[in-house]
Write a protein that holds these residues in place. Sequence first.
Motif, PDB file in Angstrom:
ATOM      1  N   ARG A 149      29.742  25.783  31.897  1.00 11.33           N
ATOM      2  CA  ARG A 149      30.372  25.526  30.597  1.00 11.33           C
ATOM      3  C   ARG A 149      31.612  26.392  30.464  1.00 11.33           C
ATOM      4  O   ARG A 149      31.575  27.594  30.712  1.00 11.33           O
ATOM      5  CB  ARG A 149      29.379  25.835  29.472  1.00 11.33           C
ATOM      6  N   LEU A 150      32.702  25.731  30.098  1.00 11.46           N
ATOM      7  CA  LEU A 150      34.001  26.390  29.977  1.00 11.46           C
ATOM      8  C   LEU A 150      34.308  26.686  28.508  1.00 11.46           C
ATOM      9  O   LEU A 150      34.105  25.824  27.650  1.00 11.46           O
ATOM     10  CB  LEU A 150      35.062  25.466  30.573  1.00 11.46           C
ATOM     11  N   TYR A 151      34.782  27.903  28.251  1.00  9.23           N
ATOM     12  CA  TYR A 151      35.165  28.332  26.896  1.00  9.23           C
ATOM     13  C   TYR A 151      36.620  28.783  26.950  1.00  9.23           C
ATOM     14  O   TYR A 151      36.995  29.562  27.817  1.00  9.23           O
ATOM     15  CB  TYR A 151      34.310  29.508  26.439  1.00  9.23           C
ATOM     16  N   ARG A 152      37.400  28.299  25.979  1.00  5.02           N
ATOM     17  CA  ARG A 152      38.828  28.631  26.033  1.00  5.02           C
ATOM     18  C   ARG A 152      39.401  28.815  24.634  1.00  5.02           C
ATOM     19  O   ARG A 152      39.063  28.072  23.704  1.00  5.02           O
ATOM     20  CB  ARG A 152      39.569  27.508  26.752  1.00  5.02           C
ATOM     21  N   ILE A 153      40.298  29.797  24.521  1.00  6.45           N
ATOM     22  CA  ILE A 153      41.085  29.994  23.305  1.00  6.45           C
ATOM     23  C   ILE A 153      42.511  29.590  23.655  1.00  6.45           C
ATOM     24  O   ILE A 153      43.076  30.125  24.604  1.00  6.45           O
ATOM     25  CB  ILE A 153      41.118  31.489  22.891  1.00  6.45           C
ATOM     26  N   GLY A 154      43.088  28.647  22.920  1.00 11.77           N
ATOM     27  CA  GLY A 154      44.471  28.265  23.175  1.00 11.77           C
ATOM     28  C   GLY A 154      44.633  27.565  24.515  1.00 11.77           C
ATOM     29  O   GLY A 154      43.661  27.196  25.171  1.00 11.77           O
ATOM     30  N   SER A 155      45.901  27.383  24.927  1.00  8.15           N
ATOM     31  CA  SER A 155      46.151  26.634  26.165  1.00  8.15           C
ATOM     32  C   SER A 155      47.158  27.341  27.074  1.00  8.15           C
ATOM     33  O   SER A 155      47.571  26.799  28.085  1.00  8.15           O
ATOM     34  CB  SER A 155      46.678  25.237  25.825  1.00  8.15           C
ATOM     35  N   ASP A 156      47.545  28.560  26.705  1.00  2.74           N
ATOM     36  CA  ASP A 156      48.493  29.300  27.541  1.00  2.74           C
ATOM     37  C   ASP A 156      47.803  29.792  28.818  1.00  2.74           C
ATOM     38  O   ASP A 156      46.582  29.907  28.848  1.00  2.74           O
ATOM     39  CB  ASP A 156      49.040  30.520  26.778  1.00  2.74           C
ATOM     40  N   PRO A 157      48.593  30.104  29.854  1.00  2.00           N
ATOM     41  CA  PRO A 157      47.995  30.728  31.040  1.00  2.00           C
ATOM     42  C   PRO A 157      47.197  31.966  30.632  1.00  2.00           C
ATOM     43  O   PRO A 157      47.607  32.711  29.733  1.00  2.00           O
ATOM     44  CB  PRO A 157      49.204  31.113  31.892  1.00  2.00           C
ATOM     45  N   ALA A 158      46.051  32.153  31.259  1.00  2.00           N
ATOM     46  CA  ALA A 158      45.131  33.211  30.846  1.00  2.00           C
ATOM     47  C   ALA A 158      44.352  33.683  32.066  1.00  2.00           C
ATOM     48  O   ALA A 158      44.331  33.013  33.108  1.00  2.00           O
ATOM     49  CB  ALA A 158      44.170  32.663  29.789  1.00  2.00           C
ATOM     50  N   PRO A 159      43.676  34.816  31.943  1.00  2.00           N
ATOM     51  CA  PRO A 159      42.736  35.191  33.001  1.00  2.00           C
ATOM     52  C   PRO A 159      41.597  34.173  33.089  1.00  2.00           C
ATOM     53  O   PRO A 159      41.351  33.425  32.128  1.00  2.00           O
ATOM     54  CB  PRO A 159      42.196  36.556  32.554  1.00  2.00           C
ATOM     55  N   THR A 160      40.916  34.138  34.212  1.00  2.00           N
ATOM     56  CA  THR A 160      39.726  33.299  34.397  1.00  2.00           C
ATOM     57  C   THR A 160      38.555  34.210  34.732  1.00  2.00           C
ATOM     58  O   THR A 160      38.654  35.013  35.674  1.00  2.00           O
ATOM     59  CB  THR A 160      39.937  32.283  35.531  1.00  2.00           C
ATOM     60  N   VAL A 161      37.481  34.091  33.955  1.00  2.00           N
ATOM     61  CA  VAL A 161      36.300  34.930  34.165  1.00  2.00           C
ATOM     62  C   VAL A 161      35.095  34.037  34.430  1.00  2.00           C
ATOM     63  O   VAL A 161      34.812  33.113  33.660  1.00  2.00           O
ATOM     64  CB  VAL A 161      36.032  35.823  32.936  1.00  2.00           C
ATOM     65  N   VAL A 162      34.392  34.313  35.526  1.00  2.00           N
ATOM     66  CA  VAL A 162      33.139  33.616  35.822  1.00  2.00           C
ATOM     67  C   VAL A 162      32.009  34.474  35.280  1.00  2.00           C
ATOM     68  O   VAL A 162      31.903  35.667  35.608  1.00  2.00           O
ATOM     69  CB  VAL A 162      32.980  33.382  37.335  1.00  2.00           C
ATOM     70  N   PHE A 163      31.190  33.873  34.411  1.00  2.00           N
ATOM     71  CA  PHE A 163      30.135  34.604  33.715  1.00  2.00           C
ATOM     72  C   PHE A 163      28.756  34.131  34.174  1.00  2.00           C
ATOM     73  O   PHE A 163      28.498  32.929  34.265  1.00  2.00           O
ATOM     74  CB  PHE A 163      30.266  34.389  32.198  1.00  2.00           C
ATOM     75  N   PHE A 164      27.887  35.119  34.460  1.00  2.00           N
ATOM     76  CA  PHE A 164      26.510  34.827  34.871  1.00  2.00           C
ATOM     77  C   PHE A 164      25.550  35.374  33.822  1.00  2.00           C
ATOM     78  O   PHE A 164      25.576  36.568  33.519  1.00  2.00           O
ATOM     79  CB  PHE A 164      26.223  35.464  36.238  1.00  2.00           C
ATOM     80  N   HIS A 165      24.704  34.501  33.282  1.00  2.00           N
ATOM     81  CA  HIS A 165      23.785  34.906  32.215  1.00  2.00           C
ATOM     82  C   HIS A 165      22.627  35.734  32.759  1.00  2.00           C
ATOM     83  O   HIS A 165      22.237  35.626  33.922  1.00  2.00           O
ATOM     84  CB  HIS A 165      23.246  33.668  31.497  1.00  2.00           C
ATOM     85  N   GLY A 166      22.055  36.551  31.878  1.00  2.00           N
ATOM     86  CA  GLY A 166      20.855  37.306  32.204  1.00  2.00           C
ATOM     87  C   GLY A 166      19.594  36.493  31.940  1.00  2.00           C
ATOM     88  O   GLY A 166      19.640  35.304  31.645  1.00  2.00           O
ATOM     89  N   GLY A 167      18.451  37.182  32.051  1.00  2.00           N
ATOM     90  CA  GLY A 167      17.161  36.535  31.871  1.00  2.00           C
ATOM     91  C   GLY A 167      16.259  36.760  33.075  1.00  2.00           C
ATOM     92  O   GLY A 167      15.370  35.967  33.366  1.00  2.00           O
ATOM     93  N   GLY A 168      16.497  37.870  33.807  1.00  2.00           N
ATOM     94  CA  GLY A 168      15.634  38.213  34.933  1.00  2.00           C
ATOM     95  C   GLY A 168      15.675  37.219  36.073  1.00  2.00           C
ATOM     96  O   GLY A 168      14.696  37.076  36.792  1.00  2.00           O
ATOM     97  N   TRP A 169      16.789  36.531  36.229  1.00  2.00           N
ATOM     98  CA  TRP A 169      16.970  35.443  37.217  1.00  2.00           C
ATOM     99  C   TRP A 169      16.125  34.217  36.858  1.00  2.00           C
ATOM    100  O   TRP A 169      16.543  33.088  37.088  1.00  2.00           O
ATOM    101  CB  TRP A 169      16.638  35.870  38.656  1.00  2.00           C
ATOM    102  N   VAL A 170      14.960  34.444  36.270  1.00  2.00           N
ATOM    103  CA  VAL A 170      13.975  33.385  36.020  1.00  2.00           C
ATOM    104  C   VAL A 170      14.306  32.580  34.768  1.00  2.00           C
ATOM    105  O   VAL A 170      14.195  31.350  34.744  1.00  2.00           O
ATOM    106  CB  VAL A 170      12.559  34.001  35.860  1.00  2.00           C
TER     107      VAL A 170
END
Length: 325
Positions: free
Chosen positions: A71-92
């Motif tokens: 799922r992609l989350y974005r503010i505005g449309s200008d060039p920006a950093p890109t961050v890949v996010f991994f959720h917690g939950g004990g892997w399970v």
Amino acid sequence: MEGPAMAAPLDPVIAQIIPLLPLRDPTTMTPQSARDSLRALAAARAAVPPPPVDTVQDIKVKGGAGPLDARLYRIGSDPAPTVVFFHGGGWVAGDLETHDRQARNLAIETGAVVVSVDYRRPPETRFPGAFEDAFAAARDIFNRVAEFGGDAKRLGVAGDSAGGNLAAATAIACRDAGIKLAAQLLVYPVTDVAGHYADARENARFPSRAENADGYFLSRAVMEWFCGHYLADPGHGADWRVSPLRAASLAGLAPAIVATASFDPLRDEGAAYARALEAAGVRVKHHEGPGLIHGYFGLGDASDVARAEAQRARADFKALLARGI
């Protein structure tokens, strides 16, 4: 971590929340009940509008064995950093829904395009499946950076708990693959699972595993339960892909923001990772989370202390991303 003499007391607001939190009884917990209870916790806040972003888009990214939901989350449309996010939950447990607000806050407070990745979970997929998915997804997203933030000099990885573990391991894999990251945000990460939280000698290396073994939401026994589901072979605990503190070298890794919590069994291994990064010449800022528990990045609506500490860590991460490589 400094000695306990000056330690801040448990935030009283957090103290009232702890009895309401899930994932506390490993003797009755199943993978499905763990997932259901984290989902229910997220659903219980449905009446509170989520922090608004301009774009939320469900997409597909490459995983270790096929496409993954993201799922992609974005503010505005200008060039920006890109961050890949991994959720917690004990892997399970944990998924795109349980960590939706955390991903939104990350996008809002850093200005980055945040891509939250739904990696495969154990016990259906054991180690190294989640790691392979995390690294494959990050590589795919960075290869397609024009579709995301558009700036190859401002790439980052982030995650909380088991997701912080995946972010740390992915940062190592990116270094080894020649993928340059501007920053990594590791929120109360799992960094050393040798001994599966059950071995007295391994546990003694991290006093927080005894000090905070019970009573502060995440328990040592639940960490043992998570490891038992993720790792099919006890020997895997020594593998850097699940224990990044055991990597042969941490030199040349991306600058890191490490956030720990004083009342967390994982506190000392997170602090040890921050120190090990620093010793390897990596630029590190460590937020110690005084008075806070594991999971506090998800408690900012209730606790001012939690919100302020999470915002400080995200602001530091934003500064690293802005600087680029």
